[in-house]
Each structure stands twice: as C-alpha cells, then as structure tokens.
Scaffold this active site. Structure first.
Site, PDB file in Angstrom:
ATOM      1  N   SER A 209      38.387  44.183  41.434  1.00 22.42           N
ATOM      2  CA  SER A 209      39.668  44.860  41.214  1.00 22.42           C
ATOM      3  C   SER A 209      39.389  46.208  40.570  1.00 22.42           C
ATOM      4  O   SER A 209      38.462  46.320  39.755  1.00 22.42           O
ATOM      5  CB  SER A 209      40.539  44.011  40.270  1.00 22.42           C
ATOM      6  OG  SER A 209      41.583  44.785  39.735  1.00 22.42           O
TER       7      SER A 209
ATOM      8  N   TYR B 286      40.083  54.153  43.804  1.00 24.90           N
ATOM      9  CA  TYR B 286      39.046  53.590  42.937  1.00 24.90           C
ATOM     10  C   TYR B 286      38.405  52.427  43.686  1.00 24.90           C
ATOM     11  O   TYR B 286      38.391  51.278  43.233  1.00 24.90           O
ATOM     12  CB  TYR B 286      39.593  53.175  41.563  1.00 24.90           C
ATOM     13  CG  TYR B 286      38.575  53.431  40.477  1.00 24.90           C
ATOM     14  CD1 TYR B 286      38.238  54.729  40.120  1.00 24.90           C
ATOM     15  CD2 TYR B 286      37.910  52.382  39.855  1.00 24.90           C
ATOM     16  CE1 TYR B 286      37.267  54.975  39.162  1.00 24.90           C
ATOM     17  CE2 TYR B 286      36.934  52.619  38.889  1.00 24.90           C
ATOM     18  CZ  TYR B 286      36.627  53.917  38.557  1.00 24.90           C
ATOM     19  OH  TYR B 286      35.667  54.156  37.613  1.00 24.90           O
TER      20      TYR B 286
ATOM     21  N   HIS C 282      38.004  46.609  48.873  1.00 26.02           N
ATOM     22  CA  HIS C 282      38.557  47.613  49.800  1.00 26.02           C
ATOM     23  C   HIS C 282      37.629  47.788  51.000  1.00 26.02           C
ATOM     24  O   HIS C 282      38.078  47.898  52.138  1.00 26.02           O
ATOM     25  CB  HIS C 282      38.704  48.970  49.100  1.00 26.02           C
ATOM     26  CG  HIS C 282      39.637  48.977  47.928  1.00 26.02           C
ATOM     27  ND1 HIS C 282      39.192  49.141  46.641  1.00 26.02           N
ATOM     28  CD2 HIS C 282      40.982  48.858  47.851  1.00 26.02           C
ATOM     29  CE1 HIS C 282      40.223  49.130  45.818  1.00 26.02           C
ATOM     30  NE2 HIS C 282      41.323  48.954  46.516  1.00 26.02           N
TER      31      HIS C 282
ATOM     32  N   GLU D 185      34.150  46.873  46.642  1.00 27.77           N
ATOM     33  CA  GLU D 185      33.760  46.090  47.820  1.00 27.77           C
ATOM     34  C   GLU D 185      34.939  45.365  48.481  1.00 27.77           C
ATOM     35  O   GLU D 185      34.905  45.058  49.670  1.00 27.77           O
ATOM     36  CB  GLU D 185      32.657  45.086  47.461  1.00 27.77           C
ATOM     37  CG  GLU D 185      31.283  45.723  47.304  1.00 27.77           C
ATOM     38  CD  GLU D 185      30.868  46.524  48.545  1.00 27.77           C
ATOM     39  OE1 GLU D 185      31.030  46.017  49.670  1.00 27.77           O
ATOM     40  OE2 GLU D 185      30.405  47.667  48.383  1.00 27.77           O
TER      41      GLU D 185
HETATM   42  P1  AMP Z   1      44.727  48.225  45.574  1.00 28.20           P
HETATM   43  O1  AMP Z   1      43.960  49.499  45.749  1.00 28.20           O
HETATM   44  O2  AMP Z   1      44.309  47.443  44.379  1.00 28.20           O
HETATM   45  O3  AMP Z   1      46.219  48.410  45.714  1.00 28.20           O
HETATM   46  O4  AMP Z   1      44.307  47.312  46.797  1.00 28.20           O
HETATM   47  C1  AMP Z   1      44.377  47.755  48.123  1.00 28.20           C
HETATM   48  C2  AMP Z   1      44.141  46.588  49.049  1.00 28.20           C
HETATM   49  O5  AMP Z   1      42.866  46.026  48.777  1.00 28.20           O
HETATM   50  C3  AMP Z   1      45.170  45.470  48.866  1.00 28.20           C
HETATM   51  O6  AMP Z   1      45.516  44.937  50.137  1.00 28.20           O
HETATM   52  C4  AMP Z   1      44.415  44.466  48.037  1.00 28.20           C
HETATM   53  O7  AMP Z   1      44.865  43.135  48.221  1.00 28.20           O
HETATM   54  C5  AMP Z   1      43.015  44.635  48.591  1.00 28.20           C
HETATM   55  N1  AMP Z   1      42.039  44.140  47.626  1.00 28.20           N
HETATM   56  C6  AMP Z   1      41.953  44.443  46.294  1.00 28.20           C
HETATM   57  N2  AMP Z   1      40.963  43.737  45.710  1.00 28.20           N
HETATM   58  C7  AMP Z   1      40.401  42.977  46.682  1.00 28.20           C
HETATM   59  C8  AMP Z   1      39.324  42.026  46.716  1.00 28.20           C
HETATM   60  N3  AMP Z   1      38.634  41.722  45.626  1.00 28.20           N
HETATM   61  N4  AMP Z   1      39.037  41.437  47.894  1.00 28.20           N
HETATM   62  C9  AMP Z   1      39.736  41.730  49.019  1.00 28.20           C
HETATM   63  N5  AMP Z   1      40.759  42.621  49.053  1.00 28.20           N
HETATM   64  C10 AMP Z   1      41.090  43.232  47.907  1.00 28.20           C
END
Ligand code: AMP
Length: 290
Positions: A188, A32, A37, A35
């Site tokens: 998020s 999902y 990611h 920006e």
């Molecule tokens: P997730 O898919 O939520 O598990 O996140 C995957 C990676 O993306 C993790 O290393 C998160 O810390 C990073 N991430 C998620 N949201 C953000 C954001 N707003 N800014 C920078 N990195 C993010």
C-alpha cells in the site's frame, strides 16, 4: 509514453484509439506506485493494445482531517515505473481540471457503501461517492475496454462493478489479487508512513486473516473470526472492523457454508489506517464434521 493533463487532450487520444479499433486498458491510481499497481499495469499490458494509467490523488475521497495533504507523492518516480511497465499514456490532471468551479455532481452507490469502510464510524459512504464519481469521470474520459482494480480494496472493487453495471458503462471491470510483502503485509502507498516497529506489527493483519481462514475450515465462522481478532489483539491492534461478508452484496455472513466469503479488516497502527481482506472459497470453508 505520453503524459496528458487535460481531459480535452485525452478525448483526442481516446477518439484516435476508437478509430483504429484497438483495445484500451485503464489502470486508475493515486500514484506512489508499488508492486500492487505494477501487477495491474502488467495485466493491462498483456491484455490490451493501449495502456492508460491515471495518476490523481482524488481529494473528494478523503474525509476532512484525513491524509490528503500528506499523501505520499513522487510523480517523477511514478512516471519512470509506468514507462518501465509499458504504459502508453499517463493521465495526470490537476484537481481544478477534474473539479472546475461549479462542479456539483456526485455518483452515489447505495447499500454497498454503507458498511465496512462506508459505515459512519469508519470513513463513511461519502468516501465511496468520491471514488465512484472520479471513476465514472475516468471511464467517460478514457472509455476503456477494460479497467483494472486490486482485490486489496475489495469493497471499492464491488462498488465500482455495481456502478459500471448500473450506469451502463461498457468498460469491463477486472479485479486482480492482492500483492503482498514477504511477511504478508498487503502493499500500500500508505505503508510508507509506518515506522519500523509499526511495520513489524502490521504483519499481524495478514496473519489474523490466515488464522481466521484456517479456524473457519475446522471450527466454523464464529470461532474463525474470534481467532483472527485474537491474533490482532496479541499484536496490540484493535481493528476498526473485522467482519465476514458475502463478496458480491457485502451482506453479513451469519455462519458460512457453500458460498465464498470475504473476511475484511481495517485497523489503525500508530495513526496509519490499513485495510486488507481474504476471500475464502467454499471448498475451504466447509466445516469438518468428522
Ligand atoms: P491506489 O493508488 O492506492 O488508489 O490504488 C490503485 C489501484 O491499485 C486500486 O485498484 C487498488 O486496489 C490497487 N492496489 C493497491 N494496492 C494493491 C495491492 N497490494 N495489490 C493489488 N492491487 C493493489
């Protein structure tokens, strides 16, 4: 762009990369994509010859009753974004490939995982065992030179750095700044759950962190934390925690001073749990005496 679903196929790709001596960057995600990611993918694309993105909603990092079943998923869209970002290989396994029958191993980082999101009245340390175990498996499967994580999940990044060092992974863990919406809300995947009203109130989280930073600069830590908590209260948000910790050890900060401090917050808004943090650098954290 290749999409692989089996760890066995991945090891062939990994061995190929090793043979020709190119650098591999890994960006682990639960999909999902947004920006935040994208910023990790972009950094990996700039710094590495080959970019691998994993796409896996890891069941073991969800508590019973959390949103595993309803976690937002859109693989086609994610693949299109990954392709656009220049990803070479997406690793999107089914849970049975990752945790086959009989799977019985858990990677636990102690201490760091028992505070903030790891405390028993938050998600608990088991959440981070789920994270550390899947990241260890990904590091083994992909054997990346660099792996990219977001500062938004500051505690997760600290835990992974510790795990990588303790278990002698050769992968270098790179942590990149939080990407925010225009009003400051940290991007998020879970923001998709927010109603319009909840989305507006959620902006108070970043406002509260900024308020803490600015009051900390002039009046010290206690006053800074209080100002931040008040900002949340004004938006009708009761945080699960709103705390100052040293970023490397996650030990509590008593007063602040010459070291950088991390102020981290978790809060539920209309049933959606959001986290955020601010890293306050030492020169900003000096209490003015004149
Ligand atoms: P997730 O898919 O939520 O598990 O996140 C995957 C990676 O993306 C993790 O290393 C998160 O810390 C990073 N991430 C998620 N949201 C953000 C954001 N707003 N800014 C920078 N990195 C993010």
């Amino acid at each position: 762009m290749k999409v692989l679903r089996d760890p066995a196929d991945l090891s062939i790709a990994r061995d190929d990369a090793r043979r020709v001596g190119i650098t591999v960057g890994l960006v682990p995600t639960m999909g999902y994509l947004h920006e935040g990611h994208n910023s990790l993918l972009k950094a990996a694309r700039e710094q590495c010859d080959r970019v691998v993105m994993s796409l896996f909603v890891n069941p073991t990092q969800f508590r019973p009753g959390e949103d595993l079943g309803s976690y937002p998923r859109d693989e086609q869209r994610d693949l299109a974004i990954a392709r656009e970002a220049g990803v070479d290989l997406v690793y999107a396994p089914e849970p049975e490939k990752i945790y086959p029958a009989g799977f019985a191993t858990e990677v636990t980082v102690t201490g760091l995982t028992e505070v903030l999101c790891g405390s028993s009245d938050s998600r608990g340390p088991e959440h981070f065992s789920g994270v550390a175990t899947i990241v260890a498996k990904l590091f083994n499967a992909v054997d990346p030179d660099f792996a990219y994580f977001g500062q938004k999940d500051a505690q997760q990044a600290t835990v992974i750095k510790r795990m990588a060092e303790d278990l002698d992974f050769r992968t270098r863990v790179v942590v990149l700044p939080t990407v925010r919406d225009r009003d400051g809300l940290a991007m998020s995947s879970r923001n998709a759950y927010l109603s319009e009203g909840a989305r507006e109130r959620a902006a108070a989280i970043w406002k509260a962190l900024l308020e803490t930073e600015s009051v900390y600069e002039t009046a010290g830590l206690e006053a800074g934390l209080e100002a931040g908590r008040n900002e949340l209260e004004r938006a009708g948000i009761t945080p699960e925690y709103f705390e100052a910790r040293f970023p490397g050890t996650l030990d509590p900060v008593e007063a602040g001073g010459d070291e950088a401090i991390l102020v981290a917050v978790a809060a539920e808004i209309d049933g959606t749990r959001l986290i955020d943090n601010i890293l306050i650098e030492p020169e900003k954290g000096k209490v003015q005496t004149t």
